[in-house]
Scaffold this motif. Structure first.
Motif, mmCIF file in Angstrom:
data_model
loop_
_atom_site.group_PDB
_atom_site.id
_atom_site.type_symbol
_atom_site.label_atom_id
_atom_site.label_comp_id
_atom_site.label_asym_id
_atom_site.label_seq_id
_atom_site.Cartn_x
_atom_site.Cartn_y
_atom_site.Cartn_z
ATOM 1 N N THR A 1 0.853 -1.182 0.000
ATOM 2 C CA THR A 1 0.000 0.000 0.000
ATOM 3 C C THR A 1 0.898 1.243 0.000
ATOM 4 N N PRO A 2 0.370 2.399 -0.353
ATOM 5 C CA PRO A 2 1.188 3.625 -0.342
ATOM 6 C C PRO A 2 1.851 3.874 1.015
ATOM 7 N N GLN A 3 1.127 3.624 2.103
ATOM 8 C CA GLN A 3 1.700 3.831 3.433
ATOM 9 C C GLN A 3 2.827 2.840 3.699
ATOM 10 N N GLN A 4 2.623 1.580 3.310
ATOM 11 C CA GLN A 4 3.664 0.578 3.487
ATOM 12 C C GLN A 4 4.884 0.893 2.614
ATOM 13 N N GLU B 1 5.964 3.753 1.733
ATOM 14 C CA GLU B 1 6.717 4.842 2.359
ATOM 15 C C GLU B 1 7.614 4.313 3.480
ATOM 16 N N LEU B 2 7.068 3.415 4.296
ATOM 17 C CA LEU B 2 7.860 2.799 5.361
ATOM 18 C C LEU B 2 8.989 1.945 4.778
ATOM 19 N N CYS C 1 6.857 -2.543 11.049
ATOM 20 C CA CYS C 1 6.280 -1.912 9.860
ATOM 21 C C CYS C 1 5.107 -2.709 9.301
#
Length: 514
Positions: free
Chosen positions: A312-315, A317-318, A361
């Motif tokens: 996902t976009p959030q993942q 980024e991490l 994460c």
């Protein structure tokens, strides 16, 4: 004519196929195949390919010193060997193929099977040897430990003093070492080489380790700065490409320990190192029997949580912050930058960074394992991907707990003088170690603030993994069968290892008078 096919056994010493193929002054055609399939893999690592090419160059040099040479063919391995065999038969030869068994995923397994079938169809002999110890009969797995030490203590195969390689005219796509470097020049564009390939370099590295670098190995191996500086053997890429055999390393180490019988600390360090050699081979053995574990979760219950699907976009980024060493956790970031530059990390830091990605994460081990393989000069699917499953909390489900490393706590435990942090994190040079541990740098410069709350994510994601482990445990206990037996064996092995380490340490304390 004997065809000697090198793979991940790029040495002349203690090489079963080399010894058998060259016996009685038989005519030998040594070869290595540059297979395009290998260079298309997502796990391809630049440092690893360079190490391979350096090893091939050294192998060719060693062969030439014995009156031979290395034929470098380029193309599909099965096609090349079939064409080579047929051309030799057209020259009135009866080829016999020699190669050592390798531990691989589906492509390699199917390739080797097809080659053996091809030789059988032509009624030609094909000799498959061992690169290092490998139990090929799964009906005697409980005897692995005893069979391993029987093999590892046997006399190594002798190095040939000459190799009879007559000139041959072959209509096959060949490539010289010079052309190899030019065609794959992107793998040579590195600022600094930390691990150089080749049998000669492997022996030199082993010599330096046994002469002086091994002292304190048993505790220095978990210290990132000391490990970087050479307190570990730095033989792992050589073992991965077979430029030296585990048996050679074991026996040389055993002989060195015999010279130090009155130095308990030294003996203890060398014993710890020999244990790691067995550990190395046990991972190879596991992948041989279960090639699927390189890419699939050991227990299907984890398929709902750990998956290789797109992040996902959030993942993402991490994940990118983790890859680049910009998480705001100094020891973790220093380790990830070391990986990018050196192509290597010591085992403890590999485990810590893996746990952070999977547990904190919440990102599947598949993504982290691939990133490691893209950079590790010693990358080995048998060790790398299974270790990722271990650090993700998947394995040993009969244990009530699994380990989650605290990057900040590990600064005090593993880099107490801050030398490792200072070497890799230029943004924090103006801060003292105590200030770094206190987080005085946060929001006060170019170094990033922590990308997540370690304690909070540990509790939330750790519980998710723990709950899945409970379901696995419940299923295998109630259903029994092979999964339960393997889980019992794993738990016993882990407990036995911990008990053995504790016993060795107690003995070490007694003999050293500490």
């Amino acid at each position: 004519m004997h065809i000697l096919w090198f793979r991940r056994d790029l040495r002349l010493n203690d090489n079963e196929s080399v010894a058998n193929a060259t016996a009685n002054n038989a005519e030998v055609l040594p070869c290595f195949i540059i297979d395009p399939w290998f260079y298309q893999q997502p796990e391809l690592g630049k440092a690893r390919v360079r190490f391979l090419f350096e090893s091939l160059e050294n192998l060719d040099r060693n062969l030439r010193s014995l009156g031979s040479r290395l034929y470098l063919f380029e193309g599909n391995s099965l096609d090349i060997l079939q064409q080579l065999t047929r051309q030799l038969m057209e020259q009135s030869e009866k080829p016999k193929l020699f190669f050592n068994r390798d531990v691989q995923v589906e492509y390699g397994i199917e390739r080797d099977r097809a080659i053996v079938n091809f030789y059988q169809q032509l009624h030609l002999d094909c000799h498959i040897g061992l690169n290092n110890f490998l139990q090929t009969d799964d009906e005697h797995r409980d005897q692995w430990f005893d069979e391993y030490y029987t093999y590892i203590r046997q006399s190594p195969y002798p190095t040939p003093t000459q190799i009879n390689t007559p000139k041959r005219s072959l209509k096959l796509p060949q490539i010289t070492i010079k052309q190899l470097k030019q065609k794959y020049s992107t793998f040579w564009q590195t600022e600094q080489v930390y691990f150089k390939g080749g049998e000669k370099q492997a022996l030199t590295t082993l010599d330096s380790f046994l002469q002086r670098r091994f002292h304190g190995y048993h505790w220095k191996l978990s210290q990132p700065w000391l490990a970087q500086a050479g307190s570990t053997s730095h033989l792992s890429p050589h073992l991965a490409f077979g430029t030296i055999s585990v048996r050679n390393v074991y026996q040389r180490t055993k002989a060195r320990a015999a010279e130090l019988v009155n130095e308990p600390k030294a003996e203890f360090s060398l014993k710890a190192f020999r244990d790691r050699l067995r550990w190395h081979d046990s991972f190879t053995q596991r992948l041989y029997f279960h090639p699927e574990i390189a890419y699939t979760n050991r227990y299907p219950e984890f398929d709902e949580y750990y998956t290789p699907t797109e992040l996902t976009p959030q993942q993402q980024e991490l994940f990118q912050a983790w890859q680049q060493g910009l998480t705001g956790f100094p020891l973790l970031d220093a380790s990830m930058r070391q990986l990018q530059i050196m192509g290597w990390m010591n085992f403890r830091m590999r485990a810590m960074c893996a746990t952070f990605l999977c547990i904190n994460c919440g990102i599947s081990w598949h993504h982290g394992a691939r990133h490691y393989m893209n950079y590790l000069v010693d990358g080995d699917l048998a060790i790398n991907n299974w270790q990722w499953q271990m650090q993700a909390g998947i394995t040993n489900p009969l244990s009530d707990t699994f380990r989650i490393y605290n990057p900040n706590k590990n600064i005090e435990e593993k880099d107490a003088n801050g030398r490792f942090l200072n070497y890799w994190l230029r943004e924090l040079h103006s801060y003292s170690l105590s200030e770094i541990k206190e987080g005085a740098y946060i929001n006060k410069g170019e170094y990033p603030a922590p990308i997540l709350d370690w304690s909070k994510t540990r509790l939330i994601n750790g519980k998710i993994v723990s709950d899945i482990r409970k379901r696995v445990r419940s299923r295998i206990i109630s259903s029994g069968g092979e999964d339960y037996e393997n889980a019992i064996a794993t738990k016993k092995t882990v407990n036995k290892y911990l008990e053995s380490k504790d016993k060795q340490y107690q003995q070490f304390q007694q003999t050293s008078g500490q």
